[in-house]
Design a protein around this motif. Structure first.
Motif, PDB file in Angstrom:
ATOM      1  N   ARG A  95       0.837  -1.213   0.000  1.00  0.00           N
ATOM      2  CA  ARG A  95       0.000   0.000   0.000  1.00  0.00           C
ATOM      3  C   ARG A  95       0.867   1.256   0.000  1.00  0.00           C
ATOM      4  O   ARG A  95       0.525   2.252  -0.642  1.00  0.00           O
ATOM      5  CB  ARG A  95      -0.937  -0.009   1.210  1.00  0.00           C
ATOM      6  N   ARG A 187     -14.126  14.064   3.005  1.00  0.00           N
ATOM      7  CA  ARG A 187     -12.722  13.728   3.261  1.00  0.00           C
ATOM      8  C   ARG A 187     -11.921  13.822   1.976  1.00  0.00           C
ATOM      9  O   ARG A 187     -10.806  14.311   1.943  1.00  0.00           O
ATOM     10  CB  ARG A 187     -12.655  12.298   3.822  1.00  0.00           C
ATOM     11  N   LYS A 197      -2.516   6.792   1.493  1.00  0.00           N
ATOM     12  CA  LYS A 197      -2.376   7.196   2.895  1.00  0.00           C
ATOM     13  C   LYS A 197      -1.419   8.380   2.904  1.00  0.00           C
ATOM     14  O   LYS A 197      -0.206   8.232   2.956  1.00  0.00           O
ATOM     15  CB  LYS A 197      -1.837   6.010   3.710  1.00  0.00           C
ATOM     16  N   TYR A 202      -5.793  13.674   5.990  1.00  0.00           N
ATOM     17  CA  TYR A 202      -6.035  13.859   7.423  1.00  0.00           C
ATOM     18  C   TYR A 202      -6.243  15.332   7.745  1.00  0.00           C
ATOM     19  O   TYR A 202      -7.117  15.698   8.537  1.00  0.00           O
ATOM     20  CB  TYR A 202      -4.885  13.252   8.226  1.00  0.00           C
ATOM     21  N   GLU A 233     -16.424   5.967   4.660  1.00  0.00           N
ATOM     22  CA  GLU A 233     -15.620   5.466   5.780  1.00  0.00           C
ATOM     23  C   GLU A 233     -16.138   6.073   7.075  1.00  0.00           C
ATOM     24  O   GLU A 233     -16.911   7.032   7.055  1.00  0.00           O
ATOM     25  CB  GLU A 233     -14.149   5.859   5.605  1.00  0.00           C
ATOM     26  N   VAL A 260      -6.004  -2.846   5.608  1.00  0.00           N
ATOM     27  CA  VAL A 260      -5.557  -4.223   5.819  1.00  0.00           C
ATOM     28  C   VAL A 260      -6.570  -4.923   6.731  1.00  0.00           C
ATOM     29  O   VAL A 260      -6.894  -6.100   6.551  1.00  0.00           O
ATOM     30  CB  VAL A 260      -4.144  -4.238   6.447  1.00  0.00           C
ATOM     31  N   THR A 261      -7.108  -4.179   7.699  1.00  0.00           N
ATOM     32  CA  THR A 261      -8.118  -4.756   8.596  1.00  0.00           C
ATOM     33  C   THR A 261      -9.386  -5.076   7.802  1.00  0.00           C
ATOM     34  O   THR A 261      -9.989  -6.136   7.989  1.00  0.00           O
ATOM     35  CB  THR A 261      -8.433  -3.780   9.753  1.00  0.00           C
ATOM     36  N   THR A 303      -6.395  -0.585  11.986  1.00  0.00           N
ATOM     37  CA  THR A 303      -5.316  -1.127  12.813  1.00  0.00           C
ATOM     38  C   THR A 303      -5.381  -0.660  14.268  1.00  0.00           C
ATOM     39  O   THR A 303      -5.151  -1.440  15.192  1.00  0.00           O
ATOM     40  CB  THR A 303      -3.950  -0.731  12.210  1.00  0.00           C
TER      41      THR A 303
HETATM   42  C1  LIG Z   1      -5.206   3.674   7.611  1.00  0.00           C
HETATM   43  C2  LIG Z   1      -6.631   3.934   7.236  1.00  0.00           C
HETATM   44  C3  LIG Z   1      -7.640   2.947   7.332  1.00  0.00           C
HETATM   45  C4  LIG Z   1      -7.417   1.593   7.948  1.00  0.00           C
HETATM   46  O1  LIG Z   1      -6.426   0.860   7.355  1.00  0.00           O
HETATM   47  P1  LIG Z   1      -5.770  -0.376   8.131  1.00  0.00           P
HETATM   48  O2  LIG Z   1      -4.762  -0.885   7.174  1.00  0.00           O
HETATM   49  O3  LIG Z   1      -6.859  -1.333   8.394  1.00  0.00           O
HETATM   50  O4  LIG Z   1      -5.189   0.178   9.385  1.00  0.00           O
HETATM   51  C5  LIG Z   1      -8.904   3.262   6.873  1.00  0.00           C
HETATM   52  N1  LIG Z   1      -9.186   4.482   6.395  1.00  0.00           N
HETATM   53  C6  LIG Z   1      -8.259   5.456   6.318  1.00  0.00           C
HETATM   54  C7  LIG Z   1      -8.642   6.782   5.776  1.00  0.00           C
HETATM   55  C8  LIG Z   1      -6.957   5.225   6.737  1.00  0.00           C
HETATM   56  O5  LIG Z   1      -6.052   6.192   6.664  1.00  0.00           O
END
Ligand SMILES: *Cc1c(COP(=O)(O)O)cnc(C)c1O
Length: 364
Positions: A95, A187, A197, A202, A233, A260-261, A303
């Motif tokens: 990722r 978002r 990411k 954010y 989300e 990943v979750t 996570t």
């Molecule tokens: C990191 C993140 C997640 C969750 O991702 P994981 O890999 O499960 O930790 C979901 N949404 C956003 C916007 C994120 O930044």
């Protein structure tokens, strides 16, 4: 990459480690960090583990001005046998490279980056806290460091990994939260950077979060940026609903971050023969299901919390109380199974666990 060596420069005296039942999230960092630089024509080079320390970078570094940066988040867990272990770390590095591609950052060698993370975690093993629910949070990130104010992809970068011992997300057991559906701010949008990411996503989310926090909500539920109709989300987690015996989660659409979750939840549900479908889910549909008595569960997945049940969802002037504000059966089963696999308390039928081998300092 070719050159797989990592220079190691250890600190002379380590910091005092906090009590593992006093830990918060992301406030304390370990003794060492990993860094590697990118420039041309060398590419990624000078991989090193050094004492944790401030960076000295030029104020004109591009990251400060145009936000060309990406990050990851994963954890190291201590098993009952005292082994350090990671959960699907290769997924995070895949990722990271997808995020890199979106942000015009040169790709990293995923195998080498995983090796670097494992060596850093092995070196800092004593920092992995051992109280129930605690872990060592791993934050890999890349910043653009070329000293230049032009708007263009940077020609210089730093890839850094820092580690932070973190407390249990749920101190008094898994607990449903109040969520406000966000009808105004978005978002991100399909075609934007939502799939990556990256810090900007954010930054864009803070205002909505601040406003609802003032009214006692834990997070917002994000809707799509075009019609404000489809669910994307919850906070910075992926979201799932159980409607009339079937679990649904928004299909990846270019603006949803692929967790990943999320992927692990989908695999577990399939393994358990619980119907799970990825498709568009509108807020109207969730509301109607609630009115019809068919909205059985709702929860976020990521996570940090692993699973975060939603006990109340507020949409316009309507309050939806889900499963009487209690944690649902599937949310609980997912939480227990995922955390038991992560902490090595349950068999790992999917090959998700990556053990970190002990290394003595002399063999690094
Ligand atoms: C990191 C993140 C997640 C969750 O991702 P994981 O890999 O499960 O930790 C979901 N949404 C956003 C916007 C994120 O930044």
């Amino acid at each position: 990459m070719g050159n797989n060596s990592i220079q190691v420069n250890l600190c002379s005296t380590g910091k005092e480690k906090p009590e593992s039942d006093q830990l918060q999230f992301g406030r304390v960092f370990t003794d060492h960090m990993f860094i590697m630089d990118y420039s041309q024509p060398e590419g990624w080079h000078d991989a090193r583990i050094v004492p944790y320390q401030p960076l000295t970078i030029d104020p004109s570094s591009m990251v400060f001005h145009y936000g060309q940066t990406v990050f990851e988040g994963l954890k190291a867990y201590l098993s009952p046998e005292g082994d350090a272990q990671l959960f699907r770390p290769e997924k995070n590095l895949e990722r990271l490279n997808r995020s890199n591609d979106r942000l015009c950052i040169p790709p990293i060698d995923e195998d080498f980056a995983l090796e670097a993370i494992k060596r850093l975690v092995a070196l800092e093993k004593e920092w992995i806290p051992d109280s129930e629910g605690t872990s060592l949070y791993i934050r890999p990130f890349i910043i653009s460091t070329e000293p230049y104010l032009g708007v263009a992809p940077s020609q210089q970068y730093k890839f850094i990994v820092i580690l932070s011992p973190v407390g249990a997300y749920y101190k008094e057991g898994i607990n449903p939260v109040k969520i406000a559906v966000e009808n105004n701010f978005v978002r991100t949008v399909t075609g934007g950077t939502g799939e990556a990411k990256t810090g900007g996503n954010y930054a864009a989310s803070l205002k909505a979060q601040e406003l609802v926090a003032n009214s006692g909500y834990a997070q917002v539920l994000w809707l799509d940026g075009i019609e404000r109709k489809y669910i994307e989300e919850v906070g910075s987690m992926n979201v799932f609903f159980k409607i009339n015996g079937e679990v649904v989660t928004p299909a990846l659409n270019g603006s949803i971050l692929e967790g990943v979750t999320r992927n692990s939840v989908i695999q577990l549900l399939k393994h358990w023969n619980i119907p799970i479908i990825e498709r568009k889910v509108s807020m109207e549909e969730v509301y109607q299901a609630y009115k019809d008595g068919l909205l059985e569960e709702a929860f976020g997945a990521g996570t940090a919390a692993v699973i975060s049940p939603i006990g109340q969802l507020t949409w316009k002037l309507e309050h939806l109380f889900i499963n009487n504000g209690k944690t649902g059966e599937i949310a609980k089963k997912l939480y227990d199974t995922l955390t038991e696999i992560q902490y090595g308390k349950q068999e790992d039928p999917f090959g998700w666990i990556e053990k970190v081998k002990e290394i003595s300092n002399s063999t690094i």
